[in-house]
Structure formats: structure tokens, C-alpha cells
Design an enzyme around this catalytic site. Structure first.
Site, PDB file in Angstrom:
ATOM      1  N   THR A  81      -6.080   2.550  -5.244  1.00  0.00           N
ATOM      2  CA  THR A  81      -5.852   1.115  -5.076  1.00  0.00           C
ATOM      3  C   THR A  81      -6.632   0.308  -6.105  1.00  0.00           C
ATOM      4  O   THR A  81      -6.113  -0.614  -6.727  1.00  0.00           O
ATOM      5  CB  THR A  81      -6.270   0.645  -3.666  1.00  0.00           C
ATOM      6  OG1 THR A  81      -5.385   1.216  -2.716  1.00  0.00           O
ATOM      7  CG2 THR A  81      -6.194  -0.866  -3.534  1.00  0.00           C
TER       8      THR A  81
ATOM      9  N   GLU B  47       0.820  -1.205   0.000  1.00  0.00           N
ATOM     10  CA  GLU B  47       0.000   0.000   0.000  1.00  0.00           C
ATOM     11  C   GLU B  47       0.864   1.270   0.000  1.00  0.00           C
ATOM     12  O   GLU B  47       1.778   1.400   0.818  1.00  0.00           O
ATOM     13  CB  GLU B  47      -0.947  -0.016   1.206  1.00  0.00           C
ATOM     14  CG  GLU B  47      -1.837   1.211   1.342  1.00  0.00           C
ATOM     15  CD  GLU B  47      -2.692   1.472   0.110  1.00  0.00           C
ATOM     16  OE1 GLU B  47      -3.259   0.518  -0.444  1.00  0.00           O
ATOM     17  OE2 GLU B  47      -2.769   2.645  -0.313  1.00  0.00           O
TER      18      GLU B  47
ATOM     19  N   ASP C 240       1.272   0.232  -5.067  1.00  0.00           N
ATOM     20  CA  ASP C 240       0.094   0.566  -5.876  1.00  0.00           C
ATOM     21  C   ASP C 240       0.098   1.999  -6.403  1.00  0.00           C
ATOM     22  O   ASP C 240      -0.346   2.262  -7.501  1.00  0.00           O
ATOM     23  CB  ASP C 240      -1.215   0.239  -5.141  1.00  0.00           C
ATOM     24  CG  ASP C 240      -1.445   1.036  -3.867  1.00  0.00           C
ATOM     25  OD1 ASP C 240      -0.470   1.580  -3.298  1.00  0.00           O
ATOM     26  OD2 ASP C 240      -2.607   1.111  -3.418  1.00  0.00           O
ATOM     27  N   HIS C 241       0.604   2.945  -5.592  1.00  0.00           N
ATOM     28  CA  HIS C 241       0.608   4.353  -6.017  1.00  0.00           C
ATOM     29  C   HIS C 241       1.404   5.158  -5.009  1.00  0.00           C
ATOM     30  O   HIS C 241       1.876   4.622  -4.009  1.00  0.00           O
ATOM     31  CB  HIS C 241      -0.815   4.907  -6.146  1.00  0.00           C
ATOM     32  CG  HIS C 241      -1.670   4.644  -4.938  1.00  0.00           C
ATOM     33  ND1 HIS C 241      -1.494   5.292  -3.742  1.00  0.00           N
ATOM     34  CD2 HIS C 241      -2.665   3.752  -4.727  1.00  0.00           C
ATOM     35  CE1 HIS C 241      -2.363   4.845  -2.856  1.00  0.00           C
ATOM     36  NE2 HIS C 241      -3.091   3.894  -3.426  1.00  0.00           N
TER      37      HIS C 241
ATOM     38  N   HIS D  82      -0.954   3.278   4.879  1.00  0.00           N
ATOM     39  CA  HIS D  82      -1.907   4.138   4.167  1.00  0.00           C
ATOM     40  C   HIS D  82      -1.989   5.463   4.911  1.00  0.00           C
ATOM     41  O   HIS D  82      -1.961   5.487   6.140  1.00  0.00           O
ATOM     42  CB  HIS D  82      -3.282   3.463   4.123  1.00  0.00           C
ATOM     43  CG  HIS D  82      -4.253   4.131   3.190  1.00  0.00           C
ATOM     44  ND1 HIS D  82      -4.762   5.382   3.426  1.00  0.00           N
ATOM     45  CD2 HIS D  82      -4.786   3.719   2.014  1.00  0.00           C
ATOM     46  CE1 HIS D  82      -5.577   5.713   2.442  1.00  0.00           C
ATOM     47  NE2 HIS D  82      -5.610   4.715   1.561  1.00  0.00           N
TER      48      HIS D  82
HETATM   49  C1  GP9 Z   1      -8.797   0.086   1.324  1.00  0.00           C
HETATM   50  C2  GP9 Z   1      -7.547   0.250   0.567  1.00  0.00           C
HETATM   51  C3  GP9 Z   1      -7.209   1.693   0.311  1.00  0.00           C
HETATM   52  O1  GP9 Z   1      -9.496  -1.074   1.259  1.00  0.00           O
HETATM   53  O2  GP9 Z   1      -7.335  -0.628  -0.423  1.00  0.00           O
HETATM   54  O3  GP9 Z   1      -7.497   2.186  -0.932  1.00  0.00           O
HETATM   55  P1  GP9 Z   1      -6.880   3.578  -1.449  1.00  0.00           P
HETATM   56  O4  GP9 Z   1      -7.391   4.655  -0.521  1.00  0.00           O
HETATM   57  O5  GP9 Z   1      -5.386   3.486  -1.392  1.00  0.00           O
HETATM   58  O6  GP9 Z   1      -7.377   3.711  -2.821  1.00  0.00           O
HETATM   59 MN    MN Z   2      -3.845   2.300  -2.180  1.00  0.00          MN
END
Ligand code: GP9
Ligand code: MN
Length: 710
Positions: free
Chosen positions: A302, A258, A480-481, A418
């Protein structure tokens, strides 16, 4: 003062007064919260006048309410609604460096549990300015400092106000069009629309666009699929014969890191490696690692990353594809393709299933199992805002993983790293990283939660080694980003040895690199590959390693190991990077030096061609997804996914049933291990496991269904 008050005591005066206040706070937001990148006198002029026309139009509606009892509440209500829109955008911008689209707003209703958790952390003391004016005005009215004007105005007057607003808006649009021709007709950039025309016009325009795209959807044209297929056929890159099938039949574990950016790899803070274990994997000869790999997500973050990895098609230009189209689109993605090659599939994620509409989308993707928050104990301090902490997710997943048939395709979506990068005191105490001390706590804590994520992966790897699962498994790790947004990057700059004051758009683009690593004990010729690529390229790369040719599928990415791999990486906003050039907002930089390039005629033509290819690729992907064209495409031998086959509520019993049915043929770890439970082999230092405590002050995630299986 008295004179002003006397004026405000009339309806017209009150109306002008509210407009002035609203104008003031919009301008405040433009400078204090939105990074609009205004340049030149005309752009500044437009920025200053753009809130006026729409407030005249919106607040002016109140003049149709004649009795004072209606006029005053009406105008205040309109003011409040407009303020809510402004304020939500302020909050949204802090996380996404973008404005809220109508589809984001509607799509988010499905996922707002997580967002609301983060939104609290996104508020700032100066936010009070967005609300103070309304509170004061209400008090002034209640205490009769501002007098109520009983004299109503005619409909003709109301219409005159409307006309003035409309005239002003036309003037505003004309001026904007002088600076930026075809602002409204061309594929737009949200930032520009707000900068030139203001938030209200942007939102109205976006609502109109959303409506149109829904219409588009209803007129899907079957023939379009041939254009799309012609493009992907021409773009297809044949597999590298030295790599094709080298990992055939292995279990695949995808670990979604993440918000994890490439700069964390091999990074030291206060003399300590932030992610020592991931560094070890990165540098190992059992790993193909990439150091010019970029995330390509849009607003779906995500879920966009997941979509690209599973399907090799792009997310949508606005909002999240999972949230908007995931419930009924046809997919030809990884779980289904591998599923038809004998793989079982599962997702492990510590957040609720409805987040990003995963519960529906996964079924359409062909996932057999989804072990979401309802499968774990997320009470007390076991979870943060986005779900179960990573160390616990990996540990608690084992009781389900060990019953999954091999070979499997299993995805772990981590959450602890996150925004707002929070951990409980005990987790921080156990953390070996001393956070840097910039004046932005998100920047500081980012390193601490990244270290936590690193530890959690090490614990999982220890388990894979102990059980022998590692031998049959390839682990794919990817970020992911971005975790730190463009507004935070200048604060980060000194930690990367860069200058805060010289930080620019080129640097922002380069920072969108995320890790991508393919790791397995059966790889012995691993290295760090400098090929440019992105999330869109993962599926064809992986399929080829597993010995499945991707040619018959519609995929926009190309195999990173192929000699024909396309090294132009398209970002969702049509910017792009390649080994030679970086294009941001129409400015071209030299990718090696970061210097702005002023291209000659020949180069201009070449750059234009690249840009056109990027535009075509994105727009064909959008046509494919928005019109749900895969419903008309039937690759030879591929069986269409039947989402009704999947039910995610009793995963463990389902796994056990399958083991029983297969009997001796069952290949779950549990059965191949002589029916011995392996959960005890899992070791974690997570304090929540070893010394359970409770903490009620933090945001809790809820279990939507109580289908927990122990
Ligand atoms: C929550 C997680 C976060 O289930 O995958 O998503 P994001 O805020 O990074 O798009
Ligand atoms: Mn994410």
C-alpha cells in the site's frame, strides 16, 4: 535405533542430529511453503545442500561453551533462533510471495499491529512441523532419553567445526556461481539467493547490504541530481492539448481500492456482478478508464502505491519507502504541489496513523490533515484487522470532509478488501454475492469483500450527488496491488476461464492489472483507454488534467494521455510489460498470445535496450530517494514543505478555525451550504450503524491517542 541414540549421546552426535532435523524442516519449507521454481539437477542439488553450511556455522558456535549446562541450552537456543527466522519467512511468504529483508523486519516494527492480525490468519496446521523437533528434543533431554555428554571439546575442535562450515559454504557458493554467475555481485533476486544459498546466507547478505545502503545515504552526492534530472527531462511527455486543464479547479477525491485487481471489473460470480457500481463507473461516458494499467509495488505494498501516486517515484527495492525514509526525506508530491495551487489536503483512513509510518511521511508530503483511526469509533465489530470498515469510514468521514476548504485533494484509503478478506456474519448476510467454492477460502472471500467495497463506494457517491459536491469533484479510483498472490492464482484460474495446470509466470504478470479510473460529471467523452501504464504515471496525468504542468518536477512516470507517453511498465523487480512484450525473470513473452519469444539478433538488441531503460529508471529513482537528493533540487516557484507546520491531532477544530478566519470567503461545503450539517444526508446500510452489536472475538485495532473529536 540404539546405535543412533548412542551417537546422539555425544556432543558431536547431538550437534549432527540437530543439524539433520533443521535440514529436514528447511527442505520441507522449500517444498511445502516457498515457491522457489527450481529447475535442473544442479539447482536441486544446491537446494538440498544449502541449509548445511550455515547450520554448521551457527550451531557450531555452541562448542565454545564448555560446561554441559551451557553447551546444551546454547545449541538449542541457536536452533530456536534459526527456526524463528525460518518460520517468520514462511508466514511472510504466504502473504507477499517473497522473503523478509532486514529492512522489512526493522521497518515492520512500526507497523506490526496490522501484520500480526493477518499473521494469525496465515498460520496453517502443518506449521507444527516447524516446531515439533525442538519440543521433542527438549523432552528427550529432560527425560534423559538423550544423555547429557559432560565431556567438553577443545577450542581447536570448535574452530575445526567452524572451518568445515566455512569450507562447505565456499563450496556451496562456488557451485551456485557455476549455475548463476555473479550471483552475489549482481543486482539480486531474493528468490535466487534463497534457492542457491539458503535463508541464513540471504539474511546475512541482506543485513550487509542494508548497512551499506545506510552508509550510501550518509554520503549523498549533490551532483547526482543532475543525472536524475537529465533522465526525467528526456523522458518527459508533454500534455495532450485536448486534455490539459480540462478538470482545472475541481476537488480531487482519490479512492484507494485496497487489494483490488482489474479482473473484478465486469466479473460475474454465480450469475451476479461482483462490483456492479464500479462497473457502472467503469463503463460510463463520465469516466476515463484504463484496462492495461498495472500496479508496480514492491514490499511496501500500500505504501509503495501511495508513494508512486503522490510523487511519481518508485518504492524501494527492499522494504517500504514510507517506513524507511518517510520520516526525513524531502518530497515534491501531490499534496504540496496542489497545495501551492490553492488546494487543501486530507487523508481518511481507518487504521492507526503509525501504520506504514504514515503519520510522519504525510507531513513531509505536505498533507494538512490526516483523519486516522483515532477520529472514528473502531470498537466492537466496526473494524476488521486493518481498521474501520469501509462503509463506516466513508460515512464517518463526512463530518470532517464537509469542513474542508474547496478545492480539496482528499484521499480515502479503504481496508476491508484486505487479506484475509474477513467480514462479520451480519455483513456477509447483507452481501449479495455468493462466494465461489474453490478450496482456498482467501480466493472465495475475496469476491465477497470486493462486493462490500463496491457497496461502500456507491453509498459515498450517493452522498456526493445529494450534496452537489459531485459537480465540482473528480474522483480517481485505483487498485493498489494484487489481492491474490501468485501462489493463489492457479486456484483462481478456473474462475477466470483459464486452466489451473497451464497457469504460468506470464499469466501471473498479466494479473497485476489494477483499475484506474478518472470520473467526473464534467467529463462527457469518457471511454476505456487501452494504453499501457502504471501507478508511476498517475501524478503527471492528474496534474495535466488539472492544468498544472509537470515539467519542472522530477517524476519518473509520464502522462497517460500524452502522445509521448512511455508504455513500458516497469515492475519493482525489473520485470516489465509493454503492449508487445512481457519480460518475467528474463523470459520474453508475446503480450498478446502469451507465447515465449526466442528473439533474433535485432529483437534481442531492442529488448536489451528496453531492459536497460527499466534498470536505469529504477536505479535513478532509488538514488534519488536513498540519497534524499530532492533536498538539493528547487523547482522554480515551489516552496519546500515544512513538516513542522502540521499537527494531525485536532483536525476538526483546525478546520473550523480556518472557516472562521476565512469568514465569507470560506469554501467548505458546510459554509457554502448555508452552515447546514450534511452528515444526515449520508445513508448507509452498514449493520454496525443501524443495530450496534459487540463482538470481542475478532482482532481489534487500538486508538493510539484518545484525540477523538465528535
Ligand atoms: C493498512 C493498509 C494495508 O493501513 O493500508 O496495507 P498493505 O498491507 O496492503 O500494504
Ligand atoms: Mn494494500
Amino acid at each position: 535405533m540404539k546405535q543412533i541414540l548412542a551417537k546422539v549421546n555425544t556432543r558431536v552426535g547431538f550437534f549432527v542430529f540437530l543439524i539433520a532435523l533443521f535440514w529436514l524442516k528447511t527442505i520441507y519449507a522449500y517444498f511445502a511453503d516457498f515457491a522457489l521454481g527450481t529447475e535442473g539437477t544442479l539447482q536441486f542439488l544446491l537446494l538440498f545442500i544449502n541449509p548445511i553450511a550455515t547450520t554448521i556455522l551457527i550451531f557450531g558456535l555452541a562448542f565454545y561453551f564448555k560446561p554441559a549446562k551451557l553447551f546444551y541450552p546454547a545449541i538449542l537456543l541457536l536452533d530456536i533462533i534459526d527456526t524463528v527466522l525460518l518460520y517468520l519467512n514462511v508466514i511472510y511468504f504466504r502473504e507477499f510471495t517473497d522473503f523478509m529483508t532486514v529492512s522489512t523486519m526493522t521497518g515492520y516494527s512500526k507497523v506490526d499491529q496490522g501484520l500480526s492480525g493477518a499473521s494469525l490468519a496465515l498460520t496453517m496446521p502443518h506449521d507444527v512441523f516447524y516446531w515439533l523437533d525442538i519440543i521433542i528434543v527438549i523432552f528427550l533431554l529432560l527425560f534423559r532419553v538423550i544423555k547429557i555428554d559432560k565431556q567438553s571439546l577443545s577450542n581447536r575442535f570448535a574452530f575445526a567445526v567452524f572451518s568445515i562450515g566455512a569450507l562447505f559454504l565456499t563450496f556451496n557458493i562456488t557451485l551456485a556461481d557455476m549455475d548463476r554467475p555473479q550471483l552475489l555481485t549482481r543486482a539480486f533476486d531474493r528468490n535466487y539467493l534463497v534457492k542457491y544459498l539458503g535463508l541464513d546466507v540471504f539474511t546475512a547478505y541482506d543485513a550487509f547490504q542494508t548497512h551499506q545502503s545506510n552508509e550510501l545515504r550518509s554520503q549523498a552526492n549533490k551532483a547526482e541530481i543532475y543525472n536524475v534530472k537529465a533522465f526525467t527531462d528526456a523522458h518527459y511527455a508533454e500534455p495532450n492539448p485536448n486534455m490539459f486543464g480540462t478538470l482545472k479547479g475541481k476537488n480531487v477525491v482519490v479512492i484507494h481500492l485496497e487489494s483490488f485487481q482489474q479482473f473484478l471489473i465486469n466479473k460475474k460470480i454465480n450469475g451476479k456482478e461482483v462490483t456492479p457500481f464500479l462497473n457502472q463507473i467503469y463503463n460510463s461516458n463520465h469516466t476515463y478508464a484504463f484496462d492495461n494499467f498495472f500496479h508496480q509495488v514492491g514490499q511496501g505494498k500500500t505504501s509503495d502505491a501511495e508513494n508512486m501516486l503522490e510523487t511519481s517515484t518508485y518504492g524501494l527495492p527492499q522494504g517500504s519507502l514510507f517506513a524507511q525514509l518517510g520520516s526525513d526525506n524531502t518530497f515534491q508530491g501531490a499534496p504540496a504541489i496542489l497545495g501551492q495551487d490553492g488546494y487543501s489536503s486530507a487523508v481518511f483512513h481507518g487504521n492507526v496513523a503509525s501504520f506504514w509510518n504514515r503519520n510522519n511521511t504525510y507531513k513531509n508530503l505536505g498533507y494538512q490533515y490526516f483523519f486516522d483511526a483515532s477520529y472514528y469509533d473502531t470498537t466492537g465489530d466496526k473494524a476488521t484487522g486493518y481498521g474501520l470498515k469501509d462503509k463506516l469510514l466513508f460515512k464517518e468521514s463526512i463530518k470532517y470532509l464537509q469542513h474542508l476548504q474547496q478545492p480539496f485533494y482528499a484521499k480515502y484509503i479503504t481496508v476491508t478488501n484486505h487479506f484475509p478478506y474477513q467480514l462479520d456474519d451480519q455483513d456477509i448476510k447483507d452481501n449479495k454475492i455468493k462466494a465461489p467454492d474453490t478450496d482456498d477460502s482467501a480466493v472465495n472471500n475475496y469476491f465477497v469483500t470486493a462486493h462490500y467495497l463496491d457497496q461502500s463506494i456507491k453509498e459515498f457517491y450517493d452522498y456526493l450527488d445529494k450534496t452537489g459536491l459531485a459537480k465540482n469533484t473528480v474522483v480517481v479510483l485505483y487498485g493498489d496491488h494484487y489481492g491474490l498472490s501468485n501462489s493463489e492464482n492457479p486456484t483462481l484460474a478456473p474462475l477466470l476461464g483459464k486452466s489451473e495446470s497451464k497457469w504460468n509466470n506470464f499469466d501471473n504478470a498479466q494479473l497485476q492489472r489494477v483499475p484506474f479510473m478518472i470520473n467526473s460529471p464534467s467529463i462527457n467523452n469518457g471511454y476505456v483507454d487501452h494504453t499501457y501504464g502504471g501507478e508511476i504515471d498517475v501524478l503527471p496525468t492528474l496534474m495535466h488534467l488539472l492544468g498544472i504542468n509537470s515539467q519542472k518536477y522530477i517524476q519518473f512516470g509520464t502522462d497517460l494521455f500524452s502522445a509521448k507517453h512511455d508504455q513500458v511498465v516497469a515492475f519493482r523487480n525489473k520485470d516489465w510489460v509493454s503492449p508487445e512484450y512481457t519480460s518475467v525473470d528474463g523470459t520474453i513473452y508475446d503480450s498478446k498470445t502469451g507465447k515465449v519469444i526466442h528473439p533474433d539478433k535485432k529483437l534481442k538488441k531492442k529488448l536489451q535496450e528496453i531492459q536497460e531503460k527499466v534498470n536505469t529508471e529504477l536505479s535513478l529513482s532509488d538514488t534519488l530517494n536513498q540519497q534524499n537528493l530532492l533536498q538539493f533540487y528547487h523547482p522554480d516557484g515551489f516552496q519546500k514543505v515544512d513538516p513542522t507546520k502540521f499537527n494531525y491531532s485536532n483536525g476538526l477544530s483546525h478546520e473550523k478555525r480556518t472557516e472562521n478566519q476565512l469568514g465569507d470567503k470560506s469554501k467548505s461545503l458546510f459554509d457554502t451550504n448555508g452552515k447546514k450539517d450534511t452528515t444526515k444526508l449520508y445513508k448507509t446500510d452498514a449493520p454496525e450503524v443501524n443495530e450496534p452489536r459487540s463482538d470481542t472475538s475478532r482482532i481489534q485495532i487500538q486508538n493510539p491517542d484518545s484525540n477523538q473529536e465528535k
